[in-house]
Enzyme design. Structure first.
Site, PDB file in Angstrom:
ATOM      1  N   GLU A 166      63.184  -0.048 -32.031  1.00  9.36           N
ATOM      2  CA  GLU A 166      63.343  -1.535 -32.170  1.00  9.36           C
ATOM      3  C   GLU A 166      63.858  -2.236 -30.779  1.00  9.36           C
ATOM      4  O   GLU A 166      64.846  -2.779 -30.794  1.00  9.36           O
ATOM      5  CB  GLU A 166      64.468  -1.779 -33.313  1.00  9.36           C
ATOM      6  CG  GLU A 166      63.989  -1.384 -34.578  1.00  9.36           C
ATOM      7  CD  GLU A 166      64.763  -1.769 -35.772  1.00  9.36           C
ATOM      8  OE1 GLU A 166      65.875  -2.215 -35.580  1.00  9.36           O
ATOM      9  OE2 GLU A 166      64.287  -1.725 -37.001  1.00  9.36           O
ATOM     10  N   GLU A 356      61.142   3.098 -41.154  1.00  9.72           N
ATOM     11  CA  GLU A 356      62.322   2.661 -41.808  1.00  9.72           C
ATOM     12  C   GLU A 356      62.010   1.691 -43.031  1.00  9.72           C
ATOM     13  O   GLU A 356      61.113   0.529 -42.831  1.00  9.72           O
ATOM     14  CB  GLU A 356      63.377   1.831 -40.891  1.00  9.72           C
ATOM     15  CG  GLU A 356      64.359   2.957 -39.879  1.00  9.72           C
ATOM     16  CD  GLU A 356      65.037   2.146 -39.143  1.00  9.72           C
ATOM     17  OE1 GLU A 356      65.656   1.141 -39.585  1.00  9.72           O
ATOM     18  OE2 GLU A 356      65.260   2.657 -38.007  1.00  9.72           O
TER      19      GLU A 356
END
Ligand code: FCB
Length: 467
Positions: A166, A356
């Site tokens: 990320e 995720e």
């Protein structure tokens, strides 16, 4: 939507990250990360918590792997703490840190669980931060050298690699908003430069893995994607969502295209380059070839989406403030797992892995059990939508639940529980939540179990079970 099936070779996983679960901050000669230092500043983290102890995964990994095996998890996504194995970020090697990851990998393989390694999940070496961190052009080489060390020590047993987790978060939240480590409020030119060097680091790391890994490598980088969902199925709304999904909508880099376009398509999105024209790093174009490296799949972390509709000339984000939210305040939008994979596959033409997804909830232990019905409902609905996308032809290859266990949720400290395993932070006792038992049945049956009320099946049924 009661019978959603998944292929037998679909990858069912669970994820954690080093700083969030390991603890052992001062054990075995590891170095400091920017998160260690950020947590020392009063008021930055809820309750002034820190990852110093966390879940003691460093000491308790054998038990944790055993629990994974009982749930039937096929793959464990974890990250490596860079300063744990290189205390100064480069140079001096901490063998004990390497040994930990090596033992963890062996333990996983012994239980038939595939290790999925993330090289950087935010715990940047403090020493390198002091030398400019991601602003320093050399940071890409620092990361490549660190990658070479990890690949040298683990690639005889590991074939699944993710470079960065990320960039949207560690660049924006850490360097612009100052709410994550290293806690900076920089100007946009510096934020863009830090992001650019992180992209260069990714490119170099992919090359290192490809050139030096012993087992054939499968490589990606995990993106934080907030999905644009069309309000209706009309062609105009779908087109509006597609536009919105990949547009640069704000004066920051929280975007579905800013980082993945250069990695996969070889250029920054044109609307972003136009928007930030005066702020782009000097001669950035010269780095683009090295940033674009072949990737094996698109790794996407998806929790939520925004609803978009077409209106006249432009597109409009619809206010859905009435939507239910998780304990994080994130809207529950199951069809983000339909539209996300679909639109990302369309643009990047890669197989999809959800690296995720999951929810925070204020779980309570009652009589030794955690009946987290809300989490099962969330997972059931999101996975149904993912299954629908796959049934329509989107190559969705796997799903990693965030998180295997409750852990240190960054600025929120220990208040937000994302795990399917409950952790009592005082005693370090682990308790499988009801959702863990539900997930075990999903994995074993390759299909979504009907939503069940507590009592319909035994929450004590923890017998080892592999499909
Ligand atoms: C993601 C992070 C992960 C975790 C979840 C809830 O943004 O990658 O570490 O904090 O959110």
């Amino acid at each position: 939507m009661t019978d959603i099936r998944f292929d037998k070779d679909f990858i069912w996983g669970a994820a954690t990250s080093s700083y969030q679960v390991e603890g052992a901050a001062h054990l075995d000669n590891g170095g400091l990360s920017v998160w260690d230092m950020f947590c020392r500043q009063p008021g930055k983290i809820a309750n002034d918590d820190s990852g110093e102890r966390a879940c003691e995964h460093y000491q308790r990994y054998i038990q944790d792997v055993d629990l994974m095996s009982r749930i039937g998890i096929c793959a464990y996504r974890f990250s490596i703490s860079w300063p744990r194995i290189l205390p100064d970020g480069r140079g001096r090697i901490n063998q004990r840190g390497i040994d930990f990851y090596s033992r963890l990998v062996d333990e996983l393989l012994a239980k038939d669980i595939e290790p999925w390694v993330t090289l950087f999940h935010w715990d940047y070496p403090y020493e390198l931060y002091s030398q400019g961190g991601w602003l320093n052009r050399d940071s890409a080489d620092w990361f490549a050298d660190y990658t070479a060390l990890v690949v040298d020590r683990l690639s005889d047993r590991v074939s699944q690699w993710m470079t960065l987790n990320e960039p949207q978060c560690f660049i924006n939240l850490g360097h612009l908003d100052g709410i994550h480590a290293p806690g900076l409020n920089m100007g946009m030119a510096e934020v863009i430069l830090a992001g650019h060097n992180a992209l260069r680091a990714h490119g170099k790391a992919v090359e290192v893995i490809r050139n030096t890994a012993r087992l054939p490598a499968s490589i990606s980088a995990a993106q934080a994607n907030i999905v644009s969902i069309p309000v209706t199925g009309s062609a105009a709304d779908i087109e509006a969502a597609r536009r919105h999904m990949f547009a640069i909508n704000e004066d920051r880099l929280f975007s579905n295209s800013w980082f993945s376009d250069p990695m996969i398509l070889g250029s920054y999105p044109a609307d972003g380059v136009e928007r930030f024209a005066a702020l782009m790093p000097e001669k950035f174009e010269q780095d683009l070839d090295a940033i674009r490296q072949p990737l094996d799949y698109f790794a996407t972390n998806i929790y939520s989406g925004v609803h978009v509709r077409a209106v006249g000339e432009g597109d409009e984000v619809v206010d859905k403030s009435e939507l239910p939210v998780t304990a994080m305040g994130w809207p529950i939008t199951p069809d983000a797992l339909y539209w996300g994979p679909k639109l990302l596959h369309e643009r990047y033409d890669l197989p999809i892995v959800i690296t995720e997804n999951g929810m925070a909830h204020d779980d309570e232990v009652n009589n030794g059990k955690v009946y987290d019905r809300e989490r099962i409902d969330y997972l059931y609905r999101y996975l149904s939508e993912y299954g629908r996308a796959i049934a329509e032809g989107v190559p969705g290859k796997g799903y990693f639940l965030w998180s295997l266990m409750d852990n240190f949720e960054w600025a929120e400290g220990y208040d937000k529980r994302f795990g399917i395993i409950h952790v009592d932070y005082e005693t370090q006792k682990r308790t499988l939540k009801y959702s863990a038992h539900w997930y075990r049945r999903v994995i074993a049956n390759h299909r979504l179990a009907e939503k069940e009320e507590p009592g319909q099946s035994s929450a004590d049924d923890t017998a080892p079970h592999k499909a």
